[in-house]
Design a protein around this motif. Structure first.
Motif, PDB file in Angstrom:
ATOM      1  N   ARG A   1      -7.280  -7.661   8.926  1.00  0.00           N
ATOM      2  CA  ARG A   1      -6.077  -7.550   9.757  1.00  0.00           C
ATOM      3  C   ARG A   1      -6.447  -6.721  10.990  1.00  0.00           C
ATOM      4  O   ARG A   1      -6.803  -5.546  10.879  1.00  0.00           O
ATOM      5  CB  ARG A   1      -4.962  -6.877   8.956  1.00  0.00           C
TER       6      ARG A   1
ATOM      7  N   ASN B   1      -9.114  -1.931  12.461  1.00  0.00           N
ATOM      8  CA  ASN B   1      -8.900  -3.072  11.579  1.00  0.00           C
ATOM      9  C   ASN B   1      -8.703  -2.598  10.149  1.00  0.00           C
ATOM     10  O   ASN B   1      -9.166  -1.518   9.754  1.00  0.00           O
ATOM     11  CB  ASN B   1     -10.093  -4.031  11.623  1.00  0.00           C
TER      12      ASN B   1
ATOM     13  N   ILE C   1      -1.420  -9.922   0.609  1.00  0.00           N
ATOM     14  CA  ILE C   1      -1.573  -9.167   1.849  1.00  0.00           C
ATOM     15  C   ILE C   1      -0.512  -8.063   1.841  1.00  0.00           C
ATOM     16  O   ILE C   1       0.647  -8.310   1.512  1.00  0.00           O
ATOM     17  CB  ILE C   1      -1.381 -10.088   3.070  1.00  0.00           C
TER      18      ILE C   1
ATOM     19  N   CYS D   1      -0.148  -5.771   4.597  1.00  0.00           N
ATOM     20  CA  CYS D   1       0.237  -5.405   5.957  1.00  0.00           C
ATOM     21  C   CYS D   1       0.265  -6.698   6.758  1.00  0.00           C
ATOM     22  O   CYS D   1      -0.738  -7.433   6.784  1.00  0.00           O
ATOM     23  CB  CYS D   1      -0.735  -4.408   6.580  1.00  0.00           C
TER      24      CYS D   1
ATOM     25  N   ILE E   1      -0.040  -9.718   9.143  1.00  0.00           N
ATOM     26  CA  ILE E   1      -1.042 -10.117  10.127  1.00  0.00           C
ATOM     27  C   ILE E   1      -0.328 -10.893  11.220  1.00  0.00           C
ATOM     28  O   ILE E   1       0.269 -11.942  10.964  1.00  0.00           O
ATOM     29  CB  ILE E   1      -2.144 -10.971   9.476  1.00  0.00           C
TER      30      ILE E   1
ATOM     31  N   GLY F   1      -5.915 -12.123  12.736  1.00  0.00           N
ATOM     32  CA  GLY F   1      -6.779 -11.795  11.605  1.00  0.00           C
ATOM     33  C   GLY F   1      -7.906 -12.789  11.465  1.00  0.00           C
ATOM     34  O   GLY F   1      -7.955 -13.823  12.143  1.00  0.00           O
TER      35      GLY F   1
ATOM     36  N   CYS G   1      -6.544   0.088   2.248  1.00  0.00           N
ATOM     37  CA  CYS G   1      -6.000  -1.261   2.376  1.00  0.00           C
ATOM     38  C   CYS G   1      -5.060  -1.689   1.257  1.00  0.00           C
ATOM     39  O   CYS G   1      -4.207  -2.534   1.472  1.00  0.00           O
ATOM     40  CB  CYS G   1      -7.158  -2.261   2.511  1.00  0.00           C
TER      41      CYS G   1
END
Length: 515
Positions: A198, A228, A249, A251, A253, A260, A392
């Motif tokens: 991302r 990133n 995922i 967060c 994108i 991404g 992440c």
């Protein structure tokens, strides 16, 4: 009908079909059981939902921790035991792994052992096991007068990028999504390990106001630069140029913030199938070194030249730590660095010894992704259940308790993403920390506090969300108000299901996996 069969039918029964349960249960407006008993997720206007956290933990969640065969034993003897324990670990490390990837257990018999330095596990398939975490079990005493880990699990690296990037062509991939389209899936295969990157550009940093952090009066504040987030995932399905991945995922994108890309990775430098269990660690410290805390200047032990982490995990995956107790360490009972699919369960961090200030007393610290801290207790820590910067996720803390805490459990700084505090009893904060540290700013995005208890700060960062659902305790102001509230639902009353993590595990893998 046997009781076990009855319980299975009861857990499989749709909640909506049980009038008594419906009358008594309290549900969230955005995550609740549907007619088949599985959770329904209500998306926001962009399609974002609370993510599925059930992939957190050893082997991706829902797997019983292994019981591995003993291949070497070390008895308690006088003197420094580090070399004897290390020799036994090296002996087992040279053995051939079985089909499950295990070489065997190094069993440390009951008794007290003095350890001058660090015990290291650097080969896959090795388990270090004691005979109990009580004072009468297997006790490892860290005697080195310098900050160090007592036990270190460490591979030589985590990920190497191989091949060329594939661009994600969807304009928006929402939080909770498991699929997206790339410009070309040619050459990719199901089962391959990938990084879903991302990208966060300069415009995004400006949109979240992290290029305008309030400057600390004493100086040292750093404004954010573009960065990133690399989500470590596995391809589970390929439909044309659409990829489906094993974990969501956490967060969004977005093309406007840089979009991404997907990159193949070589993870051969990680070590795996490692266990540390049934041990008690004690750090020796100088009791003559004390400091005063608070307005009353209450005296406490403040020595810092001693054991810092009981157990440290780095460059590894599919690791577990269970049934351990850590006493008097300065930083952590368990410190999970760049690691994935780690479970820490039924463990304790007690009577920490260090100065009560920054970068100390992080009882159970997580800097990796898809890790689970389950049924753990912390006492006299600062940030007891804590996630570092730009982590992440997802990561989950489930059924954990902190007492005598000198600060909050939290995502600590710089846009950590996708965390769950599930039935955690501790002071919690998910907020904009602005100039704290060297410019911590928005500490966490897309975090959920589910059925937690105690003081809680839950704020909404720009371009993301945080959720407080079923919270019982004080709703606290943030350190830098005013900020927009996160999503608060059923404040003052717990919701069903009791545990989000375990219900998500049940939905994905079935009741047996949840057990």
């Amino acid at each position: 009908m046997e009781r076990r069969e009855f319980l299975h039918l009861l857990t499989a029964m749709p909640l909506a079909s049980t009038a008594l349960a419906s009358a008594r249960a309290n549900y969230s407006k955005i995550v609740y059981p549907g007619k088949n008993g599985r959770l329904v997720y209500m998306p926001d206007e962009n399609g974002n939902t609370i993510p599925d956290f059930s992939n957190c933990g050893y082997m991706g969640g829902g797997v019983r921790l292994p019981d591995v065969l003993v291949r070497a034993e070390v008895k308690a003897e006088d003197g420094d035991a580090r070399e004897r324990i290390q020799a036994a670990i090296e002996k087992v490390s040279k053995m051939a792994p079985n089909k499950g990837g295990f070489r065997g257990v190094v069993l440390l018999r009951k008794g007290i052992r003095r350890i001058e330095g660090t015990i290291r596990i650097t080969t896959s398939g090795v388990v270090l096991r004691g005979e109990g975490q009580s004072e009468n079990g297997t006790v490892l005493v860290a005697t080195r007068r310098k900050p160090h880990p007592l036990i270190e699990v460490r591979g030589t690296g985590f990920s190497k990028i191989v091949g060329t990037p594939r661009r994600i062509v969807d304009n928006y991939v929402p939080v909770g999504a498991r699929s997206f389209k790339v410009d070309s899936a040619k050459g990719l295969r199901v089962g391959e390990n990938i990084i879903v990157r991302r990208i966060g550009n300069k415009e995004w940093i400006s949109a979240i106001n992290m290029d305008r952090i309030t400057v600390r009066p004493t100086g040292g504040t750093r404004q954010w630069e573009p960065f990133n987030l690399d989500y470590d995932r596995v391809i589970t399905r390929i439909d044309g140029d659409r990829l489906t991945i094993d974990a969501p995922i956490v967060c969004a994108i977005e093309t406007r913030w840089g979009g991404g890309e997907v990159l193949l990775v070589d993870k051969s430098e990680r070590i795996a199938q490692i266990g540390v269990e049934n041990l008690r660690g004690v750090s020796v410290f100088d009791k003559n070194l004390t400091a005063g805390y608070g307005k009353e200047k209450t005296r406490y032990f403040s020595d810092e030249q001693h054991g810092w982490d009981f157990i440290s995990v780095e460059n590894a995956e599919n690791v577990w730590v269970k049934n351990i107790t850590a006493l008097h360490f300065g930083y952590s009972a368990v410190n999970i660095g760049r690691a994935k699919w780690v479970t820490v369960q039924d463990s304790n961090s007690l009577e920490m010894v260090s100065e009560i200030t920054g970068s100390r007393r992080y009882s159970f610290n997580v800097d990796g992704q898809q890790n689970l801290v389950l049924r753990c207790q912390a006492e006299s820590g600062r940030h007891d259940f804590v996630v570092g910067g730009r982590v992440c996720g997802p990561n989950a803390f489930v059924h954990c308790t902190a007492t005598n805490a000198f600060a909050t459990s939290e995502p600590h700084h710089r846009w950590s993403t996708g965390g769950l505090f599930d039935n955690v009893k501790a002071p919690l904060a998910i907020q904009d920390r602005q100039y704290m540290g060297s410019g911590h700013g928005w500490s966490g995005a897309n975090y959920a506090a589910w059925n937690c208890e105690g003081p809680l700060v839950c704020q909404k960062p720009p371009t993301a969300q945080n959720w407080a659902i079923g919270h019982v305790g004080e709703k606290e102001r943030g350190a830098f108000d005013p900020r927009e509230d996160g999503y608060w639902d059923s404040f003052g009353r717990h919701v069903e299901p009791q545990s989000l993590y375990f219900q998500q595990l049940r939905d994905r893998l079935g009741t047996r996996a949840a057990r």
